[in-house]
Design an enzyme around this catalytic site. Structure first.
Site, PDB file in Angstrom:
ATOM      1  CD  GLU A 131       9.438  27.635  46.299  1.00  0.00           C
ATOM      2  OE1 GLU A 131      10.427  26.982  46.654  1.00  0.00           O
ATOM      3  OE2 GLU A 131       9.166  27.889  45.120  1.00  0.00           O
ATOM      4  N   GLY A 272      15.248  19.974  50.726  1.00  0.00           N
ATOM      5  CA  GLY A 272      16.666  19.828  50.431  1.00  0.00           C
ATOM      6  C   GLY A 272      17.403  21.146  50.518  1.00  0.00           C
ATOM      7  CB  ALA A 273      18.761  23.401  48.993  1.00  0.00           C
ATOM      8  CD  GLU A 275      14.364  28.645  44.595  1.00  0.00           C
ATOM      9  OE1 GLU A 275      14.534  27.632  45.286  1.00  0.00           O
ATOM     10  OE2 GLU A 275      13.358  28.837  43.888  1.00  0.00           O
ATOM     11  CG  ASN A 276      16.135  31.823  50.679  1.00  0.00           C
ATOM     12  OD1 ASN A 276      14.945  31.837  50.420  1.00  0.00           O
ATOM     13  ND2 ASN A 276      16.684  30.956  51.514  1.00  0.00           N
ATOM     14  CG  HIS A 306      18.063  22.481  41.878  1.00  0.00           C
ATOM     15  ND1 HIS A 306      17.210  21.593  41.280  1.00  0.00           N
ATOM     16  CD2 HIS A 306      17.259  23.415  42.455  1.00  0.00           C
ATOM     17  CE1 HIS A 306      15.956  21.969  41.476  1.00  0.00           C
ATOM     18  NE2 HIS A 306      15.956  23.077  42.194  1.00  0.00           N
ATOM     19  CD  GLU A 307      18.233  25.007  45.782  1.00  0.00           C
ATOM     20  OE1 GLU A 307      17.546  26.023  45.580  1.00  0.00           O
ATOM     21  OE2 GLU A 307      17.752  23.854  45.820  1.00  0.00           O
ATOM     22  CG  HIS A 310      16.171  27.926  41.589  1.00  0.00           C
ATOM     23  ND1 HIS A 310      15.223  27.802  40.607  1.00  0.00           N
ATOM     24  CD2 HIS A 310      16.059  26.823  42.373  1.00  0.00           C
ATOM     25  CE1 HIS A 310      14.565  26.652  40.802  1.00  0.00           C
ATOM     26  NE2 HIS A 310      15.055  26.051  41.853  1.00  0.00           N
ATOM     27  CD  GLU A 329      11.937  24.356  41.868  1.00  0.00           C
ATOM     28  OE1 GLU A 329      12.991  23.710  41.723  1.00  0.00           O
ATOM     29  OE2 GLU A 329      11.840  25.313  42.657  1.00  0.00           O
TER      30      GLU A 329
HETATM   31 ZN   LIG Z   1      14.457  24.340  42.920  1.00  0.00          ZN
END
Ligand SMILES: [Zn+2]
Length: 856
Positions: A131, A272-273, A275-276, A306-307, A310, A329
Site C-alpha cells: 500500500e 504498524g500492520a 490488512e492483506n 483494526h486490521e 478492514h 481508515e
Molecule cells: Zn488501516
C-alpha cells in the site's frame, strides 16, 4: 523516486477503458538465500478486456529489467515499451492476454518484496508490503484500487520454507519447492501478499454456526521469525482474534469472505500492520521480548481488530481512489477501539482513544498541511503522505461523533447495508452517506459538509454566571475556530459539573447533553445547579474539539487534578491541559509541575505513559534557561515514583523507563549503571534484555557507555532486535565523529535497511546534543532535495522528518526552513509538506518557550 508517480486522471482513464478478469503471477525466489543475488524472476499473465479496441494503455512495473512482453501473442520489444516503471501497450483487442517476464528487485526498505537476513542464525525471510502502490515492484499489474481481479499466485522457494499468500495453498503444494495458491476473490493489487521463509507458525481454528445453520470454519495462523518464537504469545493473539471474529459476525451480518486468517509478524516493517485479506502483516515489535505494560497489549489488540475490520471495510468494499482512503481508515480506527471495549478485556479503549489517538488528530489538524477528512489526492505521492492523523484519528473521532449523532444501531445497520450493496466493489463517500441517511433518517449532507469537507479543530469553553444564591444562572458553551479555518461546527456534547464528594474526590454531580451550534450555546438544563468546582465541556468525549476551561476550573485542576475520580474525565483534563501547553497558553514548567504532582497517582497506564512522553516534550517547550532545572526535577520525581511504585507493576516499569529517559546527573547515571550490572536492584523490577537496552541507550546519550560496553551488550543479545538497539546506542554517543558517521551512513549511503536507518536517526537526534547537532542544520537543507529524488519514499520520509533540525530551536532555523520553502516552490509537494510540517512544529515550540519564559 523518478517516474513512479501515477495520477488520479490516469487511473480514471484506465478504469474507464479496462476490466480485469484475472492475474496469474509466478514468482521464483530461490535466489533470496544468496545475498549477492539482487533480483528474482516474476512472470505475470493478465487477462483483461478493453471497451475501446485499438486503444492504448500501460501496465505498471518497477523492475531492473524485463525479459519479454507478449500481448495477444505479439512479441513487444522490452527496450521499446518498458521505461523502468511502465510498459506501454497499444492496439488493444476487446479481450486481451498480456504476459510479462521480468527480473524484480528484493527490497531492503520495506517496500515491495522485502528481504531480511537474520543475523542470529543467517535465515532469510521475505514478505511483501504494497500500500499504496508497491505491488508493481513484485509483478506487472494495473496498480490502482478500482481495477479489482482474482489473483492466482505460485511461488517457487527454497524447499524447507513456509510460503503463504492471501489464499490457502493447493493440496500437496510446496513439494518440489513450488507453492500454488487457490485464486483469490476479486481484490485490489495493494492488498495482495506473500510471506516466504522458515517462519515459525502456530495454527488454530475459529468456528461458528451461521444464521442459515451452516458452520463457518476459519483456519487461523500466526507466524514470526524463528528467533522470536520463544516470546510469541499466540494464546493471547488468538483470543483477541476470535473475540473480534465473534463481534463482526454478530454485527456485520456478512460472513468473513476470505477463507483463512493468517497473521504474520514480520521484521523491519515500516508501519504498524497491513490488512492483506487472509494474510495480515504486523511489525514484529508487537511480539514482546521483555515485560511491557498493559497499554502495549491493549495497543496490539487494537491493531488486530483494526486490521480485521478492514476485511469488510477496505478489502471487501474498497475506495475507488486514494481520496477516500479515510473511508476505510477512519472506520477501522473507530472500530478498533469500539470492538476493544465491547468484546475484549481491554475495557479502557475509549480512554486511550481520547488520550492518544485524539492527540495525534489535534496535532495534525493544526499543521499547515491539514486538510478536510475527504482529501484531494492528485497522485500517489499525495496518497503516501495521507496516511496521517487526519485520515486515521480525526476521521475516527468524527465517526465517533457521528455515532453519538445517529445512534449506534443506525450506524451498524448502515454498515451492514453498505457491505451487501457494494461487496467486491469500489465506493466513494456518497455511497456511505446514502446508507447512513437511510438508516438514521437524518440529513447527512450538512453533517458531511461541516465535518468531512472542512479542516480545523474548534475549541469549546464554558462561560458561567451565578445568581445571588450562588447557583448557576446560565451556563453557555462558547465555540471558537482558528483564523485559518474559521468553520464553526455542530457538536453533540455532554457537559459535566464536578465538585468534592464525601471522600474528598472530585465527582460529577450534574450532567447535560446539548447540541452546540454557532459561537454560543446555552445549556438550559444546568441552570439552577449547585456551583461546580470544575466544568468539563465534552465530558465523555463525544465530540472532536479542544476543551478549554474557565478560570475557576483551571484553578481546581492546578490544585486537585489527581482527585478526579473518573479515569476518562481525568484523561480528558490531562489532554486539555496538554493542548493549552502546546498552544502557548500554559507555561511548560507548569505542565511539568502538574505531571510531577499528579502523575504518580494516575491509575490508567496508557495515560501515564502519554504523560511521560508529554513531559519530555514540555522540556523542549520550556525556556532554555529553565530546561536543566526542569529535567532535574523530572528525574528526581521519576526516581521517587519508581521507588514507591508497586513492585512488579506496569507502573513501576513505566517509571523506570521514564527515569532512564530523563536521567542525567552523575548519581542518576551511576544508578543506571548499577541496575545494568546488577549491583543495585529495585524490588520487583526485572531488568530484562529490552530494559537493559533502554538503560544503555540513556547512558550512551550521556557519554557514559563506551563502544566496548555497547558491543558487549550486543554479544549478550546477538539478535536482529539487539542489532537495532546497538546501532541506536552507537549513534547516540555525544561525539562529533559519531554524529558525522551516522549522518553519512543515513544520508550519503543507501546501504542501511529501513530499520537501521530508523535506529540510526533516533540515536543521532538527541535533545541533549543541541550543540553537537548544530552543524547539521545547513547540511539538512542542502541535502533533502537530492535525498528525495534519489531514495525510496519510505527512506525519504524517514530522513526528511527524522533529521529536521528540531533541536536547533531558534528563529534562525525557522528562517532557514522558510528560506528553503521559498527557494523550492517547484519541489515535489510531498517533500514541501514534510518540511513545512516540521517548520510548524518548531515555530510552535518557540511560541511555547516564549510563554514559559514570561512565567519564569
Ligand atoms: Zn488501516
Amino acid at each position: 523516486m523518478p517516474g513512479e508517480n501515477l495520477t488520479r486522471d490516469e487511473a480514471r482513464e484506465r478504469a474507464r477503458l479496462l476490466a480485469v478478469d484475472g492475474y496469474d503471477v509466478a514468482l521464483d525466489v530461490r535466489s533470496a538465500v544468496r545475498p549477492e543475488e539482487k533480483t528474482f524472476r516474476s512472470v505475470t499473465t493478465i487477462r483483461f478486456r478493453c471497451s475501446e479496441p485499438g486503444a492504448a494503455t500501460f501496465v505498471d512495473l518497477v523492475a531492473p529489467s524485463v525479459s519479454s512482453v507478449v500481448l495477444n501473442g505479439r512479441v513487444l520489444e522490452p527496450a521499446a515499451v518498458f521505461d523502468g516503471t511502465r510498459i506501454a501497450l497499444d492496439g488493444l483487442a476487446a479481450s486481451n492476454e498480456l504476459v510479462v517476464d521480468a527480473r524484480c528487485a528484493y527490497s531492503h526498505t520495506g517496500e515491495g518484496l522485502h528481504r531480511f537476513a537474520d543475523p542470529e542464525d543467517g535465515e532469510v525471510y521475505l514478505y511483501t508490503q504494497y500500500e499504496p502502490a508497491d505491488a508493481r515492484r513484485v509483478f506487472a499489474n494495473f496498480e490502482q484500487p478500482d481495477l479489482k481481479a482474482p489473483f492466482t499466485f505460485s511461488v517457487t522457494a527454497p524447499e524447507p520454507w513456509t510460503v503463504l499468500s492471501n489464499e490457502r495453498a493447493e493440496p500437496d503444494s510446496g513439494t518440489g519447492g513450488t507453492w500454488r495458491f487457490a485464486p483469490t476473490k476479486p481484490i485490489s493489487t495493494y492488498i495482495t501478499a506473500i510471506a516466504a521463509g522458515p517462519y515459525h507458525m502456530v495454527n488454530d481454528v475459529y468456528s461458528r454456526t451461521l444464521p442459515d445453520g451452516s458452520v463457518l470454519e476459519i483456519p487461523l495462523g500466526a507466524l514470526c521469525r524463528k528467533g522470536l518464537a520463544k516470546h510469541f504469545d499466540t494464546d493471547e493473539i488468538f483470543t483477541v482474534t476470535k473475540q473480534g471474529l465473534d463481534f463482526f459476525h454478530d454485527h456485520f451480518d456478512y460472513p468473513y469472505p476470505f477463507g483463512k486468517y493468517d497473521q504474520a509478524f514480520v521484521p523491519e516493517y515500516n508501519i504498524g500492520a497491513m490488512e492483506n485479506p487472509g494474510l495480515v502483516t504486523f511489525r514484529e515489535e508487537a511480539i514482546f521480548r521483555g515485560k511491557v505494560t498493559q497499554a502495549s497489549y491493549e495497543s496490539r489488540a487494537n491493531v488486530i481488530l483494526h486490521e480485521m475490520t478492514h476485511m469488510w471495510f477496505g478489502d471487501l468494499v474498497t475506495m475507488r481512489w486514494w481520496d477516500d482512503l479515510w473511508l476505510k481508515e477512519s472506520f477501522a480506527d473507530f472500530m478498533g477501539a469500539f470492538v476493544l471495549v465491547e468484546a475484549t478485556r481491554y475495557r479502557d479503549g475509549w480512554i486511550t482513544f481520547a488520550n492518544r489517538r485524539k492527540a495525534w488528530a489535534y496535532r495534525a489538524d493544526q499543521l499547515p498541511s491539514t486538510h478536510p477528512v475527504t482529501a484531494d489526492i492528485r497522485d500517489l505521492q499525495d496518497a503516501k503522505l495521507n496516511f496521517d492523523g487526519i485520515t486515521y484519528a480525526k476521521g475516527a473521532s468524527v465517526l465517533k461523533q457521528l455515532v453519538a449523532y445517529v445512534g449506534q444501531e443506525a450506524f451498524l445497520e448502515g454498515a451492514r447495508r453498505y457491505f451487501k450493496r457494494h461487496a467486491y466493489g469500489n465506493t466513494v463517500l456518497a455511497d456511505l452517506l446514502s446508507v447512513l441517511e437511510e438508516t438514521s433518517g437524518r440529513d447527512m449532507a450538512e453533517w458531511s459538509r461541516a465535518w468531512l469537507q472542512t479542516a480545523g479543530v474548534n475549541s469549546l469553553a464554558p462561560e458561567v454566571r451565578y445568581d445571588a444564591e450562588g447557583r448557576i444562572a446560565e451556563l453557555s458553551v462558547v465555540q471558537e475556530a482558528a483564523a485559518s479555518h474559521p468553520e464553526l461546527r455542530p457538536h453533540r456534547v455532554a457537559v459535566g459539573l464536578y465538585r468534592r464528594g464525601a471522600g474528598g474526590a472530585l465527582e460529577r454531580y450534574a450532567r447535560a447533553e446539548a447540541d452546540v451550534a454557532g459561537a454560543r450555546t446555552t445549556v438550559a438544563q444546568l441552570a439552577g445547579a449547585e456551583p461546580p468546582e470544575l466544568i468539563l465541556v465534552n465530558d465523555e468525549d463525544l465530540t472532536y474539539c479542544k476543551i478549554r476551561f474557565d478560570e475557576a476550573s483551571l484553578a481546581t485542576l492546578r490544585d486537585r487534578l489527581g482527585d478526579i475520580a473518573d479515569p476518562l474525565a481525568r484523561a480528558l483534563c490531562w489532554s486539555a491541559l496538554w493542548n493549552l501547553t502546546r498552544d502557548g497558553l500554559m507555561p511548560a514548567r507548569e505542565y511539568v509541575g502538574l505531571v510531577l504532582r499528579f502523575a504518580g497517582a494516575e491509575t490508567d497506564i496508557g495515560v501515564l505513559q502519554s504523560l511521560h512522553q508529554q513531559a519530555r516534550t514540555a522540556l523542549d517547550y520550556a525556556a532554555p534557561q529553565w530546561r536543566q532545572e526542569g529535567g532535574r526535577a523530572l528525574a528526581e520525581g521519576a526516581l521517587r515514583e519508581l521507588r514507591s511504585a508497586e513492585p512488579g507493576s506496569g507502573h513501576q516499569l513505566a517509571w523506570a523507563r521514564f527515569f532512564a529517559a530523563v536521567a542525567s546527573s552523575p548519581s542518576d547515571l551511576e544508578l543506571l549503571r548499577e541496575l545494568l550490572d546488577g549491583t543495585a536492584g529495585i524490588d520487583g523490577l526485572d531488568i530484562d534484555q529490552e530494559l537493559r537496552w533502554t538503560l544503555l541507550e540513556s547512558l550512551a546519550a550521556e557519554g557514559a557507555a563506551p563502544e566496548a560496553v555497547i558491543s558487549a551488550e550486543l554479544a549478550r543479545d546477538d539478535t536482529a532486535s539487539g542489532k537495532r538497539h546497538q546501532v541506536r546506542c552507537l549513534a547516540a554517543r555525544p561525539s562529533p565523529s559519531v554524529k558525522a558517521q551516522a549522518w553519512v551512513a543515513v544520508v550519503e549511503s543507501n546501504a542501511l535497511s529501513n530499520a537501521l536507518v530508523e535506529a540510526t536517526i533516533s540515536g543521532f537526534d538527541q535533545p541533549g546534543h543541541r550543540d553537537l547537532l548544530a552543524p547539521y542544520s545547513a547540511k539538512y537543507f542542502a541535502a533533502i532535495e537530492r535525498v528525495w529524488a534519489e531514495r525510496s519514499i519510505e527512506i525519504g520520509m524517514a530522513i526528511v522528518q527524522g533529521l529536521f533540525p528540531r533541536y536547533q530551536d531558534r528563529q534562525e532555523t525557522v528562517d532557514a526552513a522558510d528560506g528553503w520553502l521559498n527557494a523550492h516552490t517547484e519541489a515535489p509537494p510531498a517533500l514541501r509538506r514534510l518540511v513545512s510540517e516540521a517548520r510548524d512544529d518548531l515555530a510552535r515550540a518557540l511560541r511555547a518557550q516564549r510563554c514559559d519564559a514570561a512565567a519564569g
